[in-house]
Design a protein around this motif. Structure first.
Motif, PDB file in Angstrom:
ATOM      1  N   MET A  91       0.848  -1.008   0.214  1.00 57.22           N
ATOM      2  CA  MET A  91      -0.108  -0.382   0.073  1.00 57.22           C
ATOM      3  C   MET A  91       1.156   1.255   0.058  1.00 57.22           C
ATOM      4  N   ILE A  92       0.622   2.556  -1.316  1.00 59.70           N
ATOM      5  CA  ILE A  92       1.085   3.164  -0.901  1.00 59.70           C
ATOM      6  C   ILE A  92      -0.390   4.481  -0.283  1.00 59.70           C
ATOM      7  N   SER A  93       0.102   5.596   0.716  1.00 60.56           N
ATOM      8  CA  SER A  93      -0.840   6.292   1.624  1.00 60.56           C
ATOM      9  C   SER A  93       0.486   7.817   0.477  1.00 60.56           C
ATOM     10  N   VAL A  94      -0.830   9.051   0.392  1.00 59.05           N
ATOM     11  CA  VAL A  94      -0.783  10.206  -0.740  1.00 59.05           C
ATOM     12  C   VAL A  94      -1.138  11.121   0.511  1.00 59.05           C
ATOM     13  N   GLU A 102      -1.882   4.334   8.288  1.00 54.84           N
ATOM     14  CA  GLU A 102      -0.957   3.907   7.466  1.00 54.84           C
ATOM     15  C   GLU A 102      -1.056   2.554   8.839  1.00 54.84           C
ATOM     16  N   PHE A 151       4.665   7.758  -9.503  1.00 56.40           N
ATOM     17  CA  PHE A 151       4.511   6.005  -9.303  1.00 56.40           C
ATOM     18  C   PHE A 151       4.561   4.482  -9.757  1.00 56.40           C
ATOM     19  N   PHE A 156       1.127  -0.784  -6.524  1.00 58.80           N
ATOM     20  CA  PHE A 156       0.229  -1.386  -5.836  1.00 58.80           C
ATOM     21  C   PHE A 156      -1.567  -1.918  -5.670  1.00 58.80           C
ATOM     22  N   VAL A 159      -4.166   1.634  -2.928  1.00 59.25           N
ATOM     23  CA  VAL A 159      -3.549   3.376  -2.972  1.00 59.25           C
ATOM     24  C   VAL A 159      -4.385   3.829  -1.544  1.00 59.25           C
ATOM     25  N   ILE A 178      -2.769   7.394 -11.012  1.00 59.16           N
ATOM     26  CA  ILE A 178      -3.039   6.498  -9.534  1.00 59.16           C
ATOM     27  C   ILE A 178      -3.740   5.506 -10.252  1.00 59.16           C
ATOM     28  N   SER A 181      -0.961   2.746 -11.682  1.00 60.75           N
ATOM     29  CA  SER A 181       0.200   2.594 -10.220  1.00 60.75           C
ATOM     30  C   SER A 181      -0.513   1.072  -9.995  1.00 60.75           C
ATOM     31  N   LEU A 182      -2.096   0.470  -9.879  1.00 62.78           N
ATOM     32  CA  LEU A 182      -2.770  -0.538  -9.194  1.00 62.78           C
ATOM     33  C   LEU A 182      -3.410  -1.531  -9.874  1.00 62.78           C
ATOM     34  N   LEU A 188      -8.354   2.186  -4.977  1.00 65.88           N
ATOM     35  CA  LEU A 188      -7.699   2.725  -4.268  1.00 65.88           C
ATOM     36  C   LEU A 188      -8.743   3.051  -3.055  1.00 65.88           C
TER      37      LEU A 188
END
Length: 325
Positions: A91-94, A102, A151, A156, A159, A178, A181-182, A188
Motif C-alpha cells: 500500500m502507498i498513502s498520499v 497508515e 507511482f 500497488f 492506494v 494512480i 499504478s494499481l 483506491l
C-alpha cells in the motif's frame, strides 16, 4: 452560488491567531511563495483537540455510517472485507500527515509494506518517530510531492487518500497516475472532504449551523486556549484561504466525479459533516469528556445533521473504494 472574497470571520480568526502566536509568527506564515505557504501549513503538528474529527463520539458515528459498526474503524473494515486471507500486499498513502491510518493498516498481517509520503519533512519525521515503539517492520514514511512522484505501473495493491486528495491542484492527472499504478485487482481507498471548493459553504448550511450554535450552552462554546465564546460561523474569505493555504479544498467538490471518471466504483458512502465540521471547529475539546450533558448536545447535533441531509443536501465527506479502470 456567490463566493466570499473577505468575511468578518477572517478578521475574528486573525485576531485569535495574533493572541495565540504573536504578530511575528503569524505574519511569518505569509510567505510570498504559495508553495511555501502550503508547506508551512502541512508542517503543523498536533494542533490540539479543537476539531470535529478529534471527538470520540464523532468517530464512532463515522464508523457506524461507513462500516455499520461504531467500534470498527474503516481500516479494519477494508482489511476484513477486501484483504481477508491475502498476503504480501503493498500500500502507498498520499499525504500521510501524522501517519495514524497508515499505522492501523500496517498492523494487519496482509501487508508486507505500507508506505506513506508527505510534502513536509517535519511531518514525515513526526510520523516516522512513532514507528520504533510499534514493533512494525512493514511501515515507512518519506518526503515526496504527489504532483512529481512516480507511482510506477501496476505496483500497488492499495492506494490511500485520507484527507489529502482535496489539497491537490490537478486531481485528474493524479487519478490517471494512480490508475496506472494499481495492480489488476488493486483498489483506491478514499476518506475525504468532498464539500464546496475553498469551503464556500452554502447559505442554507450556514443558517442552520448558526441556529444550532446559538442553542449550545456558552460553556461548550468557549474556544480552545481562549476565554472567548464562539458566537457565529462565517464562510471563509477566498483571499484569506489563498494567503493561508492555497491548496485548501482547491477542487474538493469535483473529487467524486474524478473518481468515477477514472476508476470503477466498488462502494461509495458519505458521512455528512455539513453541520458538524464548521460548527465544532475550535470547540471540539469540550466533547472529549463524555458527560451526560455533552453527549446530549452531540446527539442533538447528529440528529440535526441527519435531518439537514435528508432534505436533499449533498454530504460534505465521502468514503469510497474504487477499482482499476
Amino acid at each position: 452560488m456567490s463566493l466570499t472574497l473577505v468575511s468578518q470571520g477572517d478578521f475574528i480568526d486573525l485576531w485569535f491567531e495574533l493572541r495565540r502566536r504573536g504578530w511575528k509568527r503569524t505574519f511569518a506564515q505569509l510567505h510570498p511563495s504559495a508553495e511555501e505557504r502550503v508547506l508551512q501549513n502541512f508542517s503543523c503538528i498536533d494542533r490540539g483537540s479543537v476539531d470535529w474529527w478529534t471527538i470520540p463520539a464523532v468517530r464512532r458515528r463515522w464508523n457506524k455510517m461507513i462500516c455499520g459498526n461504531e467500534e470498527m474503524n474503516y481500516q479494519e473494515y477494508v482489511c476484513e472485507k477486501y484483504f481477508e486471507g491475502k498476503k504480501n500486499l503493498r500500500m502507498i498513502s498520499v499525504g500521510c500527515g501524522g501517519g495514524t491510518p497508515e499505522i492501523n493498516f500496517a498492523k494487519h498481517s496482509c501487508f508486507s509494506l505500507v508506505e506513506g509520503f508527505d510534502v513536509s519533512q517535519k511531518i514525515v519525521n513526526h510520523a516516522s518517530s512513532k514507528i520504533p515503539g510499534l514493533g512494525l517492520n512493514n511501515l515507512e514514511f518519506f518526503k515526496a510531492d504527489a504532483a512529481q512522484f512516480n507511482f510506477g505501473e501496476e505496483k500497488f495493491d492499495a492506494v490511500l487518500f485520507h484527507s489529502s486528495f482535496h489539497h491537490l491542484a490537478h486531481p485528474e492527472k493524479i487519478a490517471e497516475k494512480i490508475n496506472r499504478s494499481l495492480k489488476a485487482n488493486g483498489i483506491l481507498i478514499l476518506h475525504e472532504y468532498t464539500g464546496p471548493n475553498r469551503n464556500q459553504w452554502k447559505k442554507e448550511q450556514l443558517k442552520r449551523i448558526n441556529e444550532l450554535l446559538g442553542e449550545i450552552p456558552g460553556s461548550f462554546r468557549v474556544r480552545f486556549h481562549e476565554k472567548k465564546i464562539k458566537r457565529k460561523v462565517f464562510r471563509p474569505g477566498l483571499l484569506r484561504m489563498f494567503l493561508n493555504d492555497p491548496s485548501e479544498s482547491v477542487h474538493s467538490e469535483e473529487l467524486p466525479a474524478v473518481m468515477r471518471n477514472n476508476f470503477s466504483v466498488i462502494e461509495e458512502k458519505t458521512f455528512g459533516g455539513n453541520i458538524l465540521h464548521p460548527l465544532l471547529k475550535d470547540i471540539g475539546h469540550h466533547f472529549h469528556n463524555e458527560t451526560e450533558e455533552s453527549m446530549a448536545i452531540l446527539q442533538k447535533l447528529f440528529n440535526a445533521e441527519d435531518e439537514f441531509l435528508s432534505q436533499g443536501q449533498t454530504p460534505d465527506f465521502t468514503f469510497g473504494i474504487y477499482g482499476k479502470k
